[in-house]
Design an enzyme around this catalytic site. Structure first.
Site, PDB file in Angstrom:
ATOM      1  N   SER A   1      21.033   4.430  -1.310  1.00 36.74           N
ATOM      2  CA  SER A   1      20.394   3.123  -1.481  1.00 36.74           C
ATOM      3  C   SER A   1      21.246   2.022  -0.864  1.00 36.74           C
ATOM      4  CB  SER A   1      20.117   2.830  -2.954  1.00 36.74           C
ATOM      5  OG  SER A   1      21.304   2.861  -3.705  1.00 36.74           O
TER       6      SER A   1
ATOM      7  N   LYS B   1      23.752  -0.326 -12.618  1.00 32.52           N
ATOM      8  CA  LYS B   1      22.984  -0.264 -13.855  1.00 32.52           C
ATOM      9  C   LYS B   1      23.835  -0.441 -15.105  1.00 32.52           C
ATOM     10  CE  LYS B   1      18.906   0.373 -11.989  1.00 32.52           C
ATOM     11  NZ  LYS B   1      17.823  -0.612 -12.141  1.00 32.52           N
TER      12      LYS B   1
END
Lengths: 89, 313
Positions: free
Chosen positions: B262, B49
């Protein structure tokens, strides 16, 4: 008979069950049998208008949109998972 | 500066976003097919991110949407918030982040370390509830919502950096597999790879969070990020939490990669795709964040049922 795993939001429509079993040779036939037995599910699954964008249906682990959609053939021991669209990140 | 002349890749570099290593998963890949993975936990705040946050801020500044000193607000399950909190420090903007109340303690500590104001949304509403609350705060308070789920800069960040980095390192790519959160990675990298290899398969790994979400009243309350175009995918694989956690353990203990859950989901799906491809094929995936952010959850020891109530991405 296909096993359908339902998300929490749909369980009240089937008497609280997480899994229901219905007959059908395709995902579409399974869904038709499902809403015949539990009619209040029909608007949730888009009725006759096809699969809404906010409903994700997986046959075993594959999204049916990338198979043959509602025409995707279903084996007797198939597991169908219905999931809401949920964002992450 | 107008958007058309903004050099997004240069902005990302200027704010410390790095070109991450692309490692080969030799202990996990099937015989004859290579699996490569981008090590995004090595970014400045430890997740993919950092790319997205830098691109959204650079674009907002260039467009005039983010005046000097204006307060930023964003909904995030953690990583985007932490990346934006760092950018907010670097650019002198106050920042409010809305997170589901069940995110890990490490995430809250990192957010507050960077001086962000943390607002909690109900755990049972997941990321969807965080988005709704952030939208309301932006409207009521006049704060600037970058809105990673709607912001094209989220996609562009990957189209101009992550994707080209993969193209420059590999001779061929047959499939690209990434977790679906906002859709930014899949859309952006997919675009860059298709420019070079039009036949590349782009496959989403669907995280299992939806299985535990209880706050929706109807399926129509679900949320499809506007930047996500399902027609740009070639497939979407559902990853069970137990499979994601099992693969996480393999990544840590056989590849020596300190990654988060993830990454386990992404590599589980990448392996499923690789197993169906002919010998000589190359699959690429993304390891979105690192293990340390999840240590308080004892994620390496949990089974799927115990981990089911956590927001793991």
């Amino acid at each position: 008979m296909a096993r359908i795993k339902l998300p929490t939001v749909l369980r009240p429509h089937v008497g609280g069950s997480a899994v229901v079993e219905v007959e059908g040779r395709t995902v579409g036939e399974v869904f038709t049998a499902l809403v015949e037995r539990y009619p209040s599910l029909e608007p949730q699954l888009g009725g006759d208008g096809g699969l809404p964008v906010f409903v994700n249906v997986f046959l075993d682990d594959e999204d049916i949109r990338y198979l043959d959609g509602l025409d995707t053939p279903v084996d007797d021991d198939a597991e169908i998972t219905i999931l809401p669209a949920v964002a992450g990140g | 500066m107008s958007t058309s002349t903004l050099d997004l890749a240069a902005s990302l570099r200027a704010w410390g976003v790095i070109r991450t290593p692309l490692v080969r998963l030799r202990e996990i890949e099937p015989s004859g097919v290579a699996i490569y993975a981008k090590c995004e936990w090595q970014q400045p705040t430890g997740s993919v991110k950092d790319r997205v946050a830098a691109a959204m801020v650079a674009r907002a500044v260039a467009d005039g949407a983010l005046p000097p000193g204006a307060r930023l607000v964003e909904a995030s399950s953690g990583n985007t918030g932490i990346a934006l909190a760092r950018l907010a420090v670097m650019t002198g903007h106050p920042f409010t982040v809305v997170v589901p109340e069940n995110v890990t303690a490490e995430r809250i500590q990192l957010l507050t370390a960077f001086g962000a104001e943390v607002v909690f949304s109900p755990a049972e509403e997941g990321s969807n509830g965080a988005v709704r609350l952030a939208e309301r705060l932006a409207a009521d308070e006049g704060w600037v919502l970058l809105h990673q789920y709607e912001n094209p800069a989220n996609v562009d960040a990957h189209a101009v950096t992550t994707g080209p980095e993969i193209v420059e390192e590999l001779e061929r790519v047959d499939a690209f597999v990434a977790c679906l959160g906002t859709g930014g990675t899949l859309m952006g990298v997919g675009r860059a790879l298709r420019d070079v290899w039009p036949e590349v398969r782009v496959v989403a790994a669907e995280p299992p969070v939806g299985e535990t979400i209880a706050g929706l009243r109807t399926l129509a309350d679900g949320y499809v990020p506007p930047i996500f175009d399902p027609t740009a995918l070639d497939g979407r694989l559902l990853v069970r939490l137990g499979d994601a956690l099992a693969m996480l353990r393999r990544l840590v203990r056989t590849e020596g990669l300190p990654v988060g859950p993830s990454s386990g989901a992404a590599v589980h799906a990448a392996l499923r795709v690789a197993e169906r491809l002919p010998a000589g094929s190359v699959v690429v995936t993304v390891l979105p964040d690192g293990l340390e952010r999840y240590l308080s959850t004892r994620v390496l020891e949990l089974d799927a049922e115990e981990a089911g109530g956590l927001t793991l991405w």
